[in-house]
Scaffold this active site. Structure first.
Site, PDB file in Angstrom:
ATOM      1  N   THR A  27       7.530 -12.554   3.475  1.00  0.00           N
ATOM      2  CA  THR A  27       8.430 -11.560   4.041  1.00  0.00           C
ATOM      3  C   THR A  27       7.641 -10.294   4.334  1.00  0.00           C
ATOM      4  OG1 THR A  27       9.001 -10.668   1.874  1.00  0.00           O
ATOM      5  CG2 THR A  27      10.402 -12.435   2.716  1.00  0.00           C
ATOM      6  N   ALA A  60       5.743 -10.632  -1.441  1.00  0.00           N
ATOM      7  CA  ALA A  60       6.544  -9.412  -1.373  1.00  0.00           C
ATOM      8  C   ALA A  60       5.611  -8.247  -1.084  1.00  0.00           C
ATOM      9  CB  ALA A  60       7.287  -9.201  -2.694  1.00  0.00           C
ATOM     10  N   VAL A  86       1.974 -10.361  -4.605  1.00  0.00           N
ATOM     11  CA  VAL A  86       2.009  -9.023  -4.013  1.00  0.00           C
ATOM     12  C   VAL A  86       1.216  -9.002  -2.711  1.00  0.00           C
ATOM     13  CG1 VAL A  86       1.494  -6.583  -4.363  1.00  0.00           C
ATOM     14  CG2 VAL A  86       2.239  -7.986  -6.296  1.00  0.00           C
ATOM     15  N   LYS A  87       1.897  -8.615  -1.661  1.00  0.00           N
ATOM     16  CA  LYS A  87       1.296  -8.597  -0.320  1.00  0.00           C
ATOM     17  C   LYS A  87       0.733  -7.197  -0.046  1.00  0.00           C
ATOM     18  CE  LYS A  87       2.680 -10.471   4.190  1.00  0.00           C
ATOM     19  NZ  LYS A  87       3.890 -10.834   4.979  1.00  0.00           N
ATOM     20  N   VAL A  88      -0.566  -7.137   0.237  1.00  0.00           N
ATOM     21  CA  VAL A  88      -1.289  -5.863   0.344  1.00  0.00           C
ATOM     22  C   VAL A  88      -1.996  -5.798   1.701  1.00  0.00           C
ATOM     23  CG1 VAL A  88      -3.081  -4.427  -0.689  1.00  0.00           C
ATOM     24  CG2 VAL A  88      -1.672  -5.882  -2.155  1.00  0.00           C
TER      25      VAL A  88
END
Length: 219
Positions: A27, A60, A86-88
């Protein structure tokens, strides 16, 4: 190759999951906004709903663009559910944050990757996934699939364990080519995933089988 769906729409996630081929979800803030979801509390609640639907990794995304903000957000996201990744973003502070998360055992997906050099930095920092945006590269008349091939070759040569997650998938052809070129994962809209089902000869063959069956039934 793992299949992720790129959406925040629960109905689409359910439909893909019911196919029995779904391995995870990605997402981003744009996809959340498309579903009318805003505000930290509402977004976090939605992530939990997705995690309860799919037994797989759920990316996310952090909103902050500075190291301290990413760390605060990322820790909160990781605590929501064990499936959260965790999307960075691929920026300087993002690379620093990926290394920090990696050292703390928090899984990450490095997003907005457009070059082999960026993919090398993500792997060196310890990202679990790297997300090259193939469709957006195609949009500027470069070859998104060439990037998948380059990253695959580099990771194989160097022994990096970061998984290549082909993102910004636009067509079923993108999915097939990503598989051919060594992507570990694709994330795509439901339409592109369902597009893999389609072939005119399948339709013709099925119509003939049903017609022949109808003739036998009436005889």
């Amino acid at each position: 190759m793992k299949f992720f769906i790129d959406t925040a729409n629960l109905s689409e996630i359910n439909e893909a999951n019911e196919l029995g081929i779904l391995d995870g979800v990605t997402t981003n803030p744009s996809l959340m906004a498309k579903e009318g979801i805003s505000g930290e509390e509402e977004v976090n609640e939605h992530y939990i709903k997705i995690c309860n639907l799919v037994n797989g990794d759920i990316s996310a995304e952090v909103i902050s663009t500075n190291f301290e903000g990413m760390i605060i957000e990322g820790q909160k996201l990781a605590k929501l559910h064990e499936n959260i990744v965790v999307k960075v973003p691929m920026i300087k502070d993002g690379v620093k944050a990926i290394k920090w998360f990696s050292d703390k055992g928090i899984r990450t997906n490095c997003t907005l990757v457009f070059s082999p050099g960026q993919a090398i930095l993500a792997a060196k920092a310890g990202a679990d996934y790297v997300s090259p945006f193939v469709g957006r590269i195609d949009d500027i008349t470069w070859d998104g699939m060439e990037l998948i091939s380059q990253i695959s070759d580099i990771y194989t040569t160097q022994g990096y364990h970061t998984e290549i997650l082909a993102a910004s998938i636009r067509t079923p052809k993108h999915i097939v080519e990503s598989a051919e070129l060594g992507a570990d994962v694709i994330t795509a809209p439901l339409k592109s995933i369902l597009g893999l089902l389609n072939h005119p000869l399948t339709d013709i063959g099925l119509a003939k089988f049903l017609a022949d069956h109808e003739k036998v039934s009436k005889s």
